[in-house]
Design a protein around this motif. Structure first.
Motif, PDB file in Angstrom:
ATOM      1  N   THR A  56       9.831 -11.071  19.197  1.00 38.89           N
ATOM      2  CA  THR A  56      10.480  -9.819  18.965  1.00 38.89           C
ATOM      3  C   THR A  56      11.700  -9.748  18.560  1.00 38.89           C
ATOM      4  OG1 THR A  56      11.074  -9.545  21.374  1.00 38.89           O
ATOM      5  CG2 THR A  56       8.985  -8.829  20.720  1.00 38.89           C
ATOM      6  N   GLU A  57      12.164  -8.778  17.622  1.00 37.50           N
ATOM      7  CA  GLU A  57      13.407  -8.643  16.998  1.00 37.50           C
ATOM      8  C   GLU A  57      14.503  -7.599  17.783  1.00 37.50           C
ATOM      9  OE1 GLU A  57      13.576  -7.790  12.810  1.00 37.50           O
ATOM     10  OE2 GLU A  57      11.922  -9.423  12.556  1.00 37.50           O
ATOM     11  N   SER A  58      15.594  -7.989  17.619  1.00 40.73           N
ATOM     12  CA  SER A  58      16.596  -7.060  18.403  1.00 40.73           C
ATOM     13  C   SER A  58      16.687  -5.678  18.040  1.00 40.73           C
ATOM     14  CB  SER A  58      18.070  -7.820  18.297  1.00 40.73           C
ATOM     15  OG  SER A  58      18.966  -6.681  18.747  1.00 40.73           O
ATOM     16  N   PRO A  59      16.743  -4.740  18.584  1.00 39.48           N
ATOM     17  CA  PRO A  59      16.753  -3.227  18.062  1.00 39.48           C
ATOM     18  C   PRO A  59      17.924  -2.985  17.280  1.00 39.48           C
ATOM     19  CG  PRO A  59      17.231  -3.340  20.525  1.00 39.48           C
ATOM     20  CD  PRO A  59      16.890  -4.696  20.021  1.00 39.48           C
ATOM     21  N   GLU A  60      19.093  -3.522  17.416  1.00 39.74           N
ATOM     22  CA  GLU A  60      20.239  -3.398  16.381  1.00 39.74           C
ATOM     23  C   GLU A  60      20.535  -4.964  15.829  1.00 39.74           C
ATOM     24  OE1 GLU A  60      22.993  -1.035  18.398  1.00 39.74           O
ATOM     25  OE2 GLU A  60      21.702   0.619  18.732  1.00 39.74           O
ATOM     26  N   PRO A  61      19.898  -5.352  15.166  1.00 36.54           N
ATOM     27  CA  PRO A  61      20.306  -6.918  14.759  1.00 36.54           C
ATOM     28  C   PRO A  61      21.411  -6.875  14.179  1.00 36.54           C
ATOM     29  CG  PRO A  61      18.612  -5.833  13.390  1.00 36.54           C
ATOM     30  CD  PRO A  61      18.911  -4.864  14.388  1.00 36.54           C
ATOM     31  N   THR A  62      22.255  -7.945  14.186  1.00 32.41           N
ATOM     32  CA  THR A  62      23.556  -8.220  13.342  1.00 32.41           C
ATOM     33  C   THR A  62      23.252  -8.968  12.249  1.00 32.41           C
ATOM     34  OG1 THR A  62      23.983 -10.180  14.557  1.00 32.41           O
ATOM     35  CG2 THR A  62      24.805  -8.242  15.516  1.00 32.41           C
ATOM     36  N   GLU A  63      24.045  -9.314  11.278  1.00 30.53           N
ATOM     37  CA  GLU A  63      23.767  -9.954  10.230  1.00 30.53           C
ATOM     38  C   GLU A  63      23.298 -11.431  10.583  1.00 30.53           C
ATOM     39  OE1 GLU A  63      26.141 -11.653   6.146  1.00 30.53           O
ATOM     40  OE2 GLU A  63      26.885  -9.701   7.212  1.00 30.53           O
ATOM     41  N   SER A  64      23.861 -11.877  11.591  1.00 30.29           N
ATOM     42  CA  SER A  64      23.609 -13.348  12.123  1.00 30.29           C
ATOM     43  C   SER A  64      22.100 -13.200  12.644  1.00 30.29           C
ATOM     44  CB  SER A  64      24.298 -13.762  13.278  1.00 30.29           C
ATOM     45  OG  SER A  64      24.276 -14.818  13.758  1.00 30.29           O
ATOM     46  N   ASP A  65      21.903 -12.231  13.515  1.00 33.40           N
ATOM     47  CA  ASP A  65      20.428 -11.799  13.953  1.00 33.40           C
ATOM     48  C   ASP A  65      19.227 -12.148  12.833  1.00 33.40           C
ATOM     49  OD1 ASP A  65      21.419 -11.985  16.503  1.00 33.40           O
ATOM     50  OD2 ASP A  65      21.567  -9.950  16.515  1.00 33.40           O
ATOM     51  N   GLU A  66      19.716 -11.172  11.846  1.00 33.98           N
ATOM     52  CA  GLU A  66      18.953 -11.010  10.706  1.00 33.98           C
ATOM     53  C   GLU A  66      18.461 -12.356  10.273  1.00 33.98           C
ATOM     54  OE1 GLU A  66      20.343  -8.402   8.212  1.00 33.98           O
ATOM     55  OE2 GLU A  66      19.729  -6.563   9.483  1.00 33.98           O
ATOM     56  N   ALA A  67      19.682 -13.178   9.748  1.00 37.23           N
ATOM     57  CA  ALA A  67      19.540 -14.486   9.106  1.00 37.23           C
ATOM     58  C   ALA A  67      18.712 -15.638  10.156  1.00 37.23           C
ATOM     59  CB  ALA A  67      20.853 -15.163   9.020  1.00 37.23           C
ATOM     60  N   LEU A  68      18.648 -15.472  11.401  1.00 42.95           N
ATOM     61  CA  LEU A  68      18.161 -16.265  12.437  1.00 42.95           C
ATOM     62  C   LEU A  68      16.557 -15.567  12.344  1.00 42.95           C
ATOM     63  CD1 LEU A  68      20.543 -16.755  15.334  1.00 42.95           C
ATOM     64  CD2 LEU A  68      19.860 -18.674  13.709  1.00 42.95           C
ATOM     65  N   ALA A  69      16.346 -14.434  12.271  1.00 36.91           N
ATOM     66  CA  ALA A  69      15.227 -14.052  12.287  1.00 36.91           C
ATOM     67  C   ALA A  69      14.432 -14.276  11.059  1.00 36.91           C
ATOM     68  CB  ALA A  69      15.089 -12.360  12.434  1.00 36.91           C
ATOM     69  N   ALA A  70      14.928 -14.475   9.978  1.00 39.75           N
ATOM     70  CA  ALA A  70      14.510 -14.651   8.718  1.00 39.75           C
ATOM     71  C   ALA A  70      13.980 -16.065   8.934  1.00 39.75           C
ATOM     72  CB  ALA A  70      15.271 -14.435   7.480  1.00 39.75           C
ATOM     73  N   ALA A 122      13.452 -17.899  11.499  1.00 45.52           N
ATOM     74  CA  ALA A 122      12.345 -17.960  12.296  1.00 45.52           C
ATOM     75  C   ALA A 122      10.852 -17.293  11.774  1.00 45.52           C
ATOM     76  CB  ALA A 122      12.498 -17.316  13.641  1.00 45.52           C
ATOM     77  N   ARG A 123      11.073 -16.380  11.041  1.00 42.46           N
ATOM     78  CA  ARG A 123       9.716 -15.988  10.138  1.00 42.46           C
ATOM     79  C   ARG A 123       9.319 -16.875   9.246  1.00 42.46           C
ATOM     80  NH1 ARG A 123      12.397 -11.056  10.155  1.00 42.46           N
ATOM     81  NH2 ARG A 123      13.326 -11.402   8.179  1.00 42.46           N
ATOM     82  N   ALA A 124      10.068 -17.497   8.390  1.00 44.71           N
ATOM     83  CA  ALA A 124       9.672 -18.630   7.617  1.00 44.71           C
ATOM     84  C   ALA A 124       9.064 -19.782   8.188  1.00 44.71           C
ATOM     85  CB  ALA A 124      10.931 -18.885   6.815  1.00 44.71           C
ATOM     86  N   THR A 125       9.749 -20.103   9.385  1.00 44.95           N
ATOM     87  CA  THR A 125       8.989 -21.270  10.269  1.00 44.95           C
ATOM     88  C   THR A 125       7.650 -21.034  10.749  1.00 44.95           C
ATOM     89  OG1 THR A 125      11.044 -21.921  10.760  1.00 44.95           O
ATOM     90  CG2 THR A 125       9.363 -22.791  12.249  1.00 44.95           C
ATOM     91  N   ALA A 126       7.352 -19.840  11.330  1.00 41.46           N
ATOM     92  CA  ALA A 126       6.097 -19.391  11.918  1.00 41.46           C
ATOM     93  C   ALA A 126       5.134 -19.144  10.621  1.00 41.46           C
ATOM     94  CB  ALA A 126       6.175 -17.940  12.354  1.00 41.46           C
ATOM     95  N   GLU A 127       5.680 -18.661   9.641  1.00 45.15           N
ATOM     96  CA  GLU A 127       4.626 -18.753   8.349  1.00 45.15           C
ATOM     97  C   GLU A 127       4.207 -19.977   7.813  1.00 45.15           C
ATOM     98  OE1 GLU A 127       6.168 -15.932   5.359  1.00 45.15           O
ATOM     99  OE2 GLU A 127       6.033 -14.257   6.805  1.00 45.15           O
ATOM    100  N   ALA A 128       5.030 -20.836   7.845  1.00 45.56           N
ATOM    101  CA  ALA A 128       4.937 -22.431   7.591  1.00 45.56           C
ATOM    102  C   ALA A 128       3.947 -22.786   8.539  1.00 45.56           C
ATOM    103  CB  ALA A 128       6.078 -23.205   7.275  1.00 45.56           C
ATOM    104  N   GLU A 129       4.080 -22.807   9.898  1.00 43.92           N
ATOM    105  CA  GLU A 129       2.969 -23.333  10.828  1.00 43.92           C
ATOM    106  C   GLU A 129       1.769 -22.525  10.718  1.00 43.92           C
ATOM    107  OE1 GLU A 129       5.137 -22.856  14.645  1.00 43.92           O
ATOM    108  OE2 GLU A 129       6.479 -24.659  14.356  1.00 43.92           O
ATOM    109  N   ALA A 130       1.798 -21.398  10.670  1.00 47.32           N
ATOM    110  CA  ALA A 130       0.554 -20.588  10.311  1.00 47.32           C
ATOM    111  C   ALA A 130      -0.195 -21.144   8.982  1.00 47.32           C
ATOM    112  CB  ALA A 130       0.592 -19.077  10.117  1.00 47.32           C
TER     113      ALA A 130
END
Length: 513
Positions: free
Chosen positions: A68-82, A84-92
């Motif tokens: 789950t993503e933070s409701p008010e993500p910071t720029e750093s949060d968005e980079a980490l989330a991106a 994480a998404r790339a890693t998750a999609e690679a594993e999928a």
């Protein structure tokens, strides 16, 4: 040494049912199964059978890889989330490819040819058209197949991951793509056969280190040990700088490869400490020696499922890799020959499984019959027969008493009955005593060579019997001369050693040798 003895110690494996449960629980195969059950006619794939990019988020979500993503993500949060998404999609994507390549899903060729698309070990790229996805025949094995079916499926998945582990690293691959989009294999400096052979060798050494310790309990092996086992020559004292550099390069490559092999359940792996990657001094990444340092350079442990997997691969390659239980349904002759050079714990476990399939009295008779013989392996068979009868216990006594007058088994029978504490055991004749001494030493020589324990046995026998060699050379045993020669090498008293060599000469002359 016998030319037909096993090339590897026997491994003790859990049952197929237990291994199959382990296989279904490994992360990568479990994800592949989940995606196969999720997929359907609406699942969009490319020409090579891979999920199209737009489909990957849904696949990652099905696998629970997206947090789950933070409701008010910071720029750093968005980079980490991106990230994480790339890693998750690679594993999928990897899980999907395992599903395709193992037949858990079937992809109809989008070109209309009607042939299933083949993931080809991950060496495919997307196409313009979409294929049609349906459940594969292998998916039914998950619910209704035998444990052997499940293990076969897992081995297919292991093949997929092994191909990934021996593929070029992405950084090298990117630099080898020409203007025409083709991969220049010469520029890669990548030999697929050599890469596969090296990793197979590493896994073989890991298997040997594990089964050498009994093949049941986990054996953590430092990554530097595995790398060095493949590169440092056995006769090399202090490794050269060039060899250390090769070991360092191999460690870094193995670090990536074991990270890929862990999700399929082959190993558990503690990776190289990232802090060690920073090399300010420019020195090679090779540990200094103490345990704390070595653990930071990666530690790999073969799982029971991994033992099964590597053993299967070695057997497919023609390597003899025995497992405890292989002899359970064979005759007593196969058992006694088979366990002849097993480590003691494995020999006992194999014999216990063999005895579990038979009535004690019947088993004792079979063992004694199989122990007879004048061939070179017979003394060791008799030694293992005696040890096997100890596992049968008192119920073997009638069968043992029947061979008290047997020239080859009478001495063995008396020793066994005495150890049992039986009454009315007739004393052996002098000729039987000396025959048994020669037979026992011949068995020990075949089993262990010439260790210190055998030296003590030899010196004890000579010390107990005055004029031992005057009588021993007359013993009518096929191994008499060889045993006496060995006694001449083993005995530390110079006179006794000389007497043994003279007796060996007499024995050979007596037999026309």
């Amino acid at each position: 040494m016998s030319g037909d003895r096993p090339t590897l110690p026997p491994v003790r494996l859990p049952s197929d049912a237990e291994l199959a449960r382990d296989a279904l629980a490994v992360p990568l195969l479990a994800r592949a199964v989940r995606l196969a059950r999720w997929a359907g006619p609406g699942t969009r794939v490319g020409a090579g059978g891979e999920l199209v990019e737009e489909q990957l988020p849904a696949a990652a979500e099905v696998l629970g890889l997206l947090g789950t993503e933070s409701p008010e993500p910071t720029e750093s949060d968005e980079a980490l989330a991106a990230q994480a998404r790339a890693t998750a999609e690679a594993e999928a994507s990897e899980a999907w490819r395992v599903a395709v390549d193992t037949g858990l899903v079937e992809v109809e060729d989008p070109s209309g040819g009607g042939e299933p698309a083949d993931g080809a070990g991950g060496a495919v790229t997307g196409g313009d058209g979409d294929g049609t996805v349906s459940a594969g025949a292998a998916l039914q094995l998950i619910a209704s197949g035998s444990p052997q079916d499940v293990l076969s499926l897992w081995l297919d998945a292991l093949d997929v991951v092994f191909a990934d582990a021996t593929a070029p690293v992405l950084e090298d691959l990117a630099g080898a793509i020409g203007d025409d989009g083709e991969i220049d294999l010469d520029a890669l400096d990548w030999d697929p056969e050599a890469e596969a052979e090296f990793l197979e060798g590493v896994l073989g050494n890991l298997y040997l280190l594990t089964v050498g310790e009994g093949g049941t309990d986990p054996v953590p092996v430092p990554l530097p040990v595995l790398a060095a086992s493949m590169i440092v020559p056995d006769d090399m004292g202090e490794p050269t700088d060039d060899v250390l550099e090769q070991v360092s390069d191999a460690m870094m490559r193995l670090d990536d490869q074991f990270a890929l092999l862990e999700p399929i359940g082959l190993v558990t792996y503690v990776p190289v400490d990232e802090a060690l990657m920073v090399d300010d001094a420019g020195s090679d990444a090779v540990p200094s020696g103490d345990d704390e340092d070595v653990s930071r350079y990666g530690v790999v442990t073969l799982t029971p499922l991994g033992l099964h997997g590597i053993r299967s691969r070695m057997r497919d390659a023609g390597v003899e890799a025995p497992a405890v239980g292989d002899l359970a349904d064979k005759g007593a002759d196969a058992l006694l020959d088979g366990v002849a050079h097993f480590p003691e714990p494995a020999a006992r476990a194999e014999t216990e499984r063999w005895l579990a399939h038979r009535e004690p009295a019947e088993a004792a008779g079979e063992l004694l019959a199989a122990a007879r013989g004048t061939d070179s392996g017979a003394p060791l068979r008799r030694l293992h027969c005696q040890q096997s009868l100890a596992l049968v216990g008192v119920e073997a006594e009638p069968a043992v008493r029947e061979v008290l007058d047997d020239a080859e088994l009478g001495g063995l029978a008396r020793v066994w009955l005495a150890e049992l504490g039986a009454a009315d055991v007739p004393p052996p004749s002098e000729s039987m005593i000396f025959w048994l001494a020669i037979d026992t030493i011949a068995a020990q020589l075949d089993a262990e060579g010439e260790p210190l324990e055998l030296q003590e046995l030899v010196e004890g026998l000579v010390g107990q019997h005055s004029g031992f060699f005057d009588a021993a050379w007359r013993v009518d045993h096929p191994a008499t001369a060889d045993v006496l020669e060995a006694m001449g090498r083993l005995h530390r008293d110079r006179k006794a050693a000389k007497d043994a060599r003279k007796a060996a000469f007499k024995a050979r002359s007596r037999n026309g040798g």
